[in-house]
Design an enzyme around this catalytic site. Structure first.
Site, PDB file in Angstrom:
ATOM      1  N   LYS A  18      -1.866 -54.192 -22.746  1.00 28.91           N
ATOM      2  CA  LYS A  18      -2.779 -53.161 -22.216  1.00 28.91           C
ATOM      3  C   LYS A  18      -3.442 -52.362 -23.334  1.00 28.91           C
ATOM      4  O   LYS A  18      -4.664 -52.171 -23.322  1.00 28.91           O
ATOM      5  CB  LYS A  18      -1.981 -52.231 -21.308  1.00 28.91           C
ATOM      6  CG  LYS A  18      -2.614 -50.893 -21.022  1.00 28.91           C
ATOM      7  CD  LYS A  18      -1.664 -50.020 -20.222  1.00 28.91           C
ATOM      8  CE  LYS A  18      -2.080 -48.581 -20.143  1.00 28.91           C
ATOM      9  NZ  LYS A  18      -1.911 -47.824 -21.385  1.00 28.91           N
ATOM     10  N   ASN A  19      -2.644 -51.900 -24.275  1.00 26.33           N
ATOM     11  CA  ASN A  19      -3.194 -50.974 -25.274  1.00 26.33           C
ATOM     12  C   ASN A  19      -4.105 -51.659 -26.289  1.00 26.33           C
ATOM     13  O   ASN A  19      -4.803 -50.998 -27.058  1.00 26.33           O
ATOM     14  CB  ASN A  19      -2.070 -50.215 -25.983  1.00 26.33           C
ATOM     15  CG  ASN A  19      -1.409 -49.211 -25.047  1.00 26.33           C
ATOM     16  OD1 ASN A  19      -1.894 -48.968 -23.947  1.00 26.33           O
ATOM     17  ND2 ASN A  19      -0.300 -48.637 -25.490  1.00 26.33           N
TER      18      ASN A  19
ATOM     19  N   CYS B 155      -1.411 -40.574 -19.144  1.00 24.76           N
ATOM     20  CA  CYS B 155      -0.101 -40.053 -18.765  1.00 24.76           C
ATOM     21  C   CYS B 155       0.110 -38.631 -19.234  1.00 24.76           C
ATOM     22  O   CYS B 155      -0.328 -38.254 -20.322  1.00 24.76           O
ATOM     23  CB  CYS B 155       0.989 -40.954 -19.349  1.00 24.76           C
ATOM     24  SG  CYS B 155       0.995 -42.576 -18.601  1.00 24.76           S
TER      25      CYS B 155
ATOM     26  N   ARG C 277      -2.198 -33.823 -25.713  1.00 24.92           N
ATOM     27  CA  ARG C 277      -2.802 -35.021 -26.302  1.00 24.92           C
ATOM     28  C   ARG C 277      -4.192 -34.669 -26.830  1.00 24.92           C
ATOM     29  O   ARG C 277      -5.210 -35.041 -26.245  1.00 24.92           O
ATOM     30  CB  ARG C 277      -2.872 -36.158 -25.267  1.00 24.92           C
ATOM     31  CG  ARG C 277      -1.518 -36.540 -24.738  1.00 24.92           C
ATOM     32  CD  ARG C 277      -1.560 -37.689 -23.774  1.00 24.92           C
ATOM     33  NE  ARG C 277      -1.646 -38.992 -24.441  1.00 24.92           N
ATOM     34  CZ  ARG C 277      -1.609 -40.162 -23.803  1.00 24.92           C
ATOM     35  NH1 ARG C 277      -1.513 -40.201 -22.495  1.00 24.92           N
ATOM     36  NH2 ARG C 277      -1.691 -41.289 -24.476  1.00 24.92           N
TER      37      ARG C 277
ATOM     38  N   ASP D 106       6.620 -45.620 -26.165  1.00 22.24           N
ATOM     39  CA  ASP D 106       6.404 -46.153 -24.814  1.00 22.24           C
ATOM     40  C   ASP D 106       7.649 -46.836 -24.247  1.00 22.24           C
ATOM     41  O   ASP D 106       7.683 -47.160 -23.062  1.00 22.24           O
ATOM     42  CB  ASP D 106       5.230 -47.148 -24.806  1.00 22.24           C
ATOM     43  CG  ASP D 106       3.887 -46.431 -24.879  1.00 22.24           C
ATOM     44  OD1 ASP D 106       3.875 -45.193 -24.838  1.00 22.24           O
ATOM     45  OD2 ASP D 106       2.859 -47.122 -24.974  1.00 22.24           O
TER      46      ASP D 106
ATOM     47  N   ARG E 174      -0.861 -49.111 -13.307  1.00 26.41           N
ATOM     48  CA  ARG E 174      -1.841 -48.945 -14.397  1.00 26.41           C
ATOM     49  C   ARG E 174      -1.486 -49.827 -15.590  1.00 26.41           C
ATOM     50  O   ARG E 174      -2.354 -50.106 -16.427  1.00 26.41           O
ATOM     51  CB  ARG E 174      -1.889 -47.483 -14.855  1.00 26.41           C
ATOM     52  CG  ARG E 174      -2.638 -46.554 -13.932  1.00 26.41           C
ATOM     53  CD  ARG E 174      -2.910 -45.214 -14.601  1.00 26.41           C
ATOM     54  NE  ARG E 174      -3.251 -45.415 -15.990  1.00 26.41           N
ATOM     55  CZ  ARG E 174      -2.696 -44.752 -17.011  1.00 26.41           C
ATOM     56  NH1 ARG E 174      -1.804 -43.832 -16.800  1.00 26.41           N
ATOM     57  NH2 ARG E 174      -3.059 -45.008 -18.245  1.00 26.41           N
TER      58      ARG E 174
HETATM   59  C1  UD1 Z   1      -1.601 -44.603 -27.579  1.00 26.55           C
HETATM   60  C2  UD1 Z   1      -1.137 -45.399 -26.379  1.00 26.55           C
HETATM   61  C3  UD1 Z   1       0.146 -44.834 -25.816  1.00 26.55           C
HETATM   62  C4  UD1 Z   1       1.190 -44.698 -26.902  1.00 26.55           C
HETATM   63  C5  UD1 Z   1       0.640 -43.973 -28.109  1.00 26.55           C
HETATM   64  C6  UD1 Z   1       1.594 -43.957 -29.284  1.00 26.55           C
HETATM   65  C7  UD1 Z   1      -3.188 -46.218 -25.415  1.00 26.55           C
HETATM   66  C8  UD1 Z   1      -4.146 -46.162 -24.301  1.00 26.55           C
HETATM   67  N1  UD1 Z   1      -2.159 -45.363 -25.375  1.00 26.55           N
HETATM   68  O1  UD1 Z   1      -1.894 -43.298 -27.110  1.00 26.55           O
HETATM   69  O2  UD1 Z   1       0.617 -45.705 -24.811  1.00 26.55           O
HETATM   70  O3  UD1 Z   1       2.281 -43.972 -26.383  1.00 26.55           O
HETATM   71  O4  UD1 Z   1      -0.573 -44.592 -28.555  1.00 26.55           O
HETATM   72  O5  UD1 Z   1       1.934 -45.248 -29.648  1.00 26.55           O
HETATM   73  O6  UD1 Z   1      -3.298 -47.037 -26.323  1.00 26.55           O
HETATM   74  N2  UD1 Z   1      -2.766 -36.705 -31.891  1.00 26.55           N
HETATM   75  C9  UD1 Z   1      -3.363 -35.579 -32.396  1.00 26.55           C
HETATM   76  N3  UD1 Z   1      -4.727 -35.574 -32.500  1.00 26.55           N
HETATM   77  C10 UD1 Z   1      -5.504 -36.646 -32.135  1.00 26.55           C
HETATM   78  C11 UD1 Z   1      -4.880 -37.787 -31.621  1.00 26.55           C
HETATM   79  C12 UD1 Z   1      -3.498 -37.804 -31.513  1.00 26.55           C
HETATM   80  O7  UD1 Z   1      -2.705 -34.609 -32.735  1.00 26.55           O
HETATM   81  O8  UD1 Z   1      -6.726 -36.559 -32.256  1.00 26.55           O
HETATM   82  C13 UD1 Z   1      -1.306 -36.758 -31.781  1.00 26.55           C
HETATM   83  C14 UD1 Z   1      -0.816 -36.929 -30.347  1.00 26.55           C
HETATM   84  O9  UD1 Z   1      -0.705 -35.688 -29.692  1.00 26.55           O
HETATM   85  C15 UD1 Z   1       0.540 -37.591 -30.564  1.00 26.55           C
HETATM   86  C16 UD1 Z   1       0.309 -38.453 -31.803  1.00 26.55           C
HETATM   87  O10 UD1 Z   1      -0.853 -37.927 -32.440  1.00 26.55           O
HETATM   88  O11 UD1 Z   1       1.502 -36.616 -30.865  1.00 26.55           O
HETATM   89  C17 UD1 Z   1       0.089 -39.923 -31.523  1.00 26.55           C
HETATM   90  O12 UD1 Z   1      -0.952 -40.053 -30.565  1.00 26.55           O
HETATM   91  P1  UD1 Z   1      -1.870 -41.361 -30.509  1.00 26.55           P
HETATM   92  O13 UD1 Z   1      -1.302 -42.407 -31.408  1.00 26.55           O
HETATM   93  O14 UD1 Z   1      -3.280 -40.950 -30.677  1.00 26.55           O
HETATM   94  O15 UD1 Z   1      -1.660 -41.821 -29.013  1.00 26.55           O
HETATM   95  P2  UD1 Z   1      -2.751 -42.338 -28.015  1.00 26.55           P
HETATM   96  O16 UD1 Z   1      -3.770 -43.137 -28.745  1.00 26.55           O
HETATM   97  O17 UD1 Z   1      -3.178 -41.202 -27.134  1.00 26.55           O
END
Ligand code: UD1
Length: 418
Positions: free
Chosen positions: A22-23, A117, A122, A305, A397
């Site tokens: 999915k990701n 989620c 986030r 995850d 999802r």
């Molecule tokens: C993606 C995955 C999710 C997985 C996560 C971590 C998808 C759709 N989702 O989520 O399933 O759990 O990676 O492997 O691919 N952060 C910031 N600022 C930002 C972006 C992120 O502070 O601009 C922080 C987030 O709050 C979190 C950490 O960075 O604490 C990691 O987040 P991130 O790797 O971006 O997760 P997602 O891409 O949202």
């Protein structure tokens, strides 16, 4: 409303095929916007988030078909903007990849602030930092993220936190920018590599994906391609845990065992036997599982995850386990649901102390989000008696054909419409 009803106690046996990741699939669908051409994407999981993305592409003016084998044929030639006003974007997280793709192709993109989620805060500040470094202006106006640039020019971008989403979004925006972009402190997850691979197959010039420094030399244009998405390591990990908790013996096909190394290592520490083959693994559990400590980390560490299903496993393992969630600040909400099933867990901030009990007992619980929903399924499979899980749409999802796959493994699971 649908719910899953599980009669626990069946030992899982047999073979299961894992779907596409999915990701990886979701940003890969977004890359087709950048291509502006005909693309064929294979091995897509047949899950809600993929259907949402197909609908978004169609509403933007693309022609897209998705068959029952997970092959999407999409022609994005006809798209002339990337304004995603549709509220579909709010239903999942990965809709924000339309920003990087739209900025790259049209110099302009808008999307509703994404959903996904509820696992803590986030923010998207690192995505915005990256877009701005490339020369875009970004504003959030009445819940809509608006990005615009006359020209995108490559730059050096250091991510303050390792973010999968920001790494991918910046990569998408940078492939057609002028000059060279370097992303430092980039995420290294397998899906980053998968997205870079499809972009390179479309004519992009990306090096270093899979390491923490990604270098992108901007190119003038991309073209269509045929590409197959990597297998879903989170789905595979979920089945590994389902086998482990039921004392099962299953073969999981269509996996890349190296993507699962942290999970395999932890399961082995717990007394689970994991045999690795070329593109499959066999998971066998005979003895009572042993408690272990787990800390979620960015890849190649233990994936956040799989923290919830792992905690379920530890709930009925021998001894005390400590689980530390270092990625998301709100990812223990499901613990209250698990307590309904008798689990002995104390959460303090980002740490959960789990005292293993002999066996969970079936109860009525809720899928609070995608992965905690999967965790409830794992719990129900092993619990004594009947477990009813509502809010199944969260699970849909991200897990293709979940109950049929489990039924084939001998689980007693049914979907009930209320
Ligand atoms: C993606 C995955 C999710 C997985 C996560 C971590 C998808 C759709 N989702 O989520 O399933 O759990 O990676 O492997 O691919 N952060 C910031 N600022 C930002 C972006 C992120 O502070 O601009 C922080 C987030 O709050 C979190 C950490 O960075 O604490 C990691 O987040 P991130 O790797 O971006 O997760 P997602 O891409 O949202």
């Amino acid at each position: 409303m649908e719910k899953l009803v599980i009669e626990g106690g069946a030992r899982l046996k047999g073979k299961v095929d894992v779907s596409g990741f999915k990701n990886a699939a979701l940003p890969i669908i977004a890359t087709t916007i950048l291509a502006g051409d005909k693309c064929t994407v294979e091995n897509l999981p047949l899950i809600r988030d993929v259907f949402y993305y197909r609908d978004i592409l169609e509403q933007l003016g693309a022609k897209a078909t998705l068959d029952d084998k997970g092959t999407m044929r999409v022609d994005t030639t006809g798209i002339d903007n990337c304004i995603v006003e549709n509220e579909l974007a709010q239903k999942f997280r990965a809709s924000y990849y339309t920003l990087g793709a739209g900025l790259g192709r049209f110099g302009k993109a808008e999307v509703m602030y994404p959903g996904g989620c509820n696992i803590g805060s986030r923010p998207i500040d690192q995505h915005i930092k990256g877009f701005e470094a490339l020369g875009a202006t970004v504003e959030i106006d009445h819940g809509i993220i608006k990005c615009e640039a006359d020209r995108l020019i490559g730059n050096k971008i250091y991510l303050d936190v390792v973010s999968v989403g920001a790494t991918i979004n910046i990569m998408l925006a940078a492939v057609l920018a002028e000059g060279k972009t370097t992303i430092e402190n980039a995420a290294k997850e397998p899906h980053i590599v998968d997205v870079a691979n499809i972009l390179n197959a479309m004519g992009a010039n990306i090096r270093g994906a899979g390491t923490d420094v990604i270098k992108i030399n901007g190119v003038n244009g991309l073209h269509g391609c045929t590409y197959s998405v990597i297998p879903d390591q989170i789905e595979a990990g979920t089945y590994m845990m389902a086998a482990a908790i039921t004392g099962g013996d299953i073969i999981i096909n269509n996996v890349i065992p190296t993507h699962l190394e942290s999970v395999t290592a932890k399961l082995r520490e717990m007394n689970v036997e994991v045999e690795e083959y070329g593109d499959s693994i066999r998971v066998t559990a005979d003895d009572r599982l042993k408690g272990v400590n787990v800390k979620t980390l960015t890849y190649p560490g233990f994936p956040t995850d799989l923290q919830q299903p792992m905690s379920v496993l530890l709930s009925s393992a021998e001894g005390t386990s400590i689980v530390t969630e270092s990625i998301f600040d709100g990812r223990f909400k499901y613990v209250d649901e698990l307590k309904r099933m008798g689990a002995n867990i104390k959460v303090d901030g980002r740490t959960a102390v789990i005292k293993g009990i002999e066996r969970l007992s079936g109860a009525r619980v809720s899928a609070l989000d995608l992965r905690s929903g999967a965790a409830m399924v794992v719990a129900g499979l092993s619990a004594d008696g009947i477990t009813e899980i509502d809010n199944v749409y969260h699970i849909d999802r991200g897990y293709a054909n979940l109950e049929n796959k489990l039924l084939n493994l001998g689980a007693k699971i049914t979907r009930v419409k209320e």
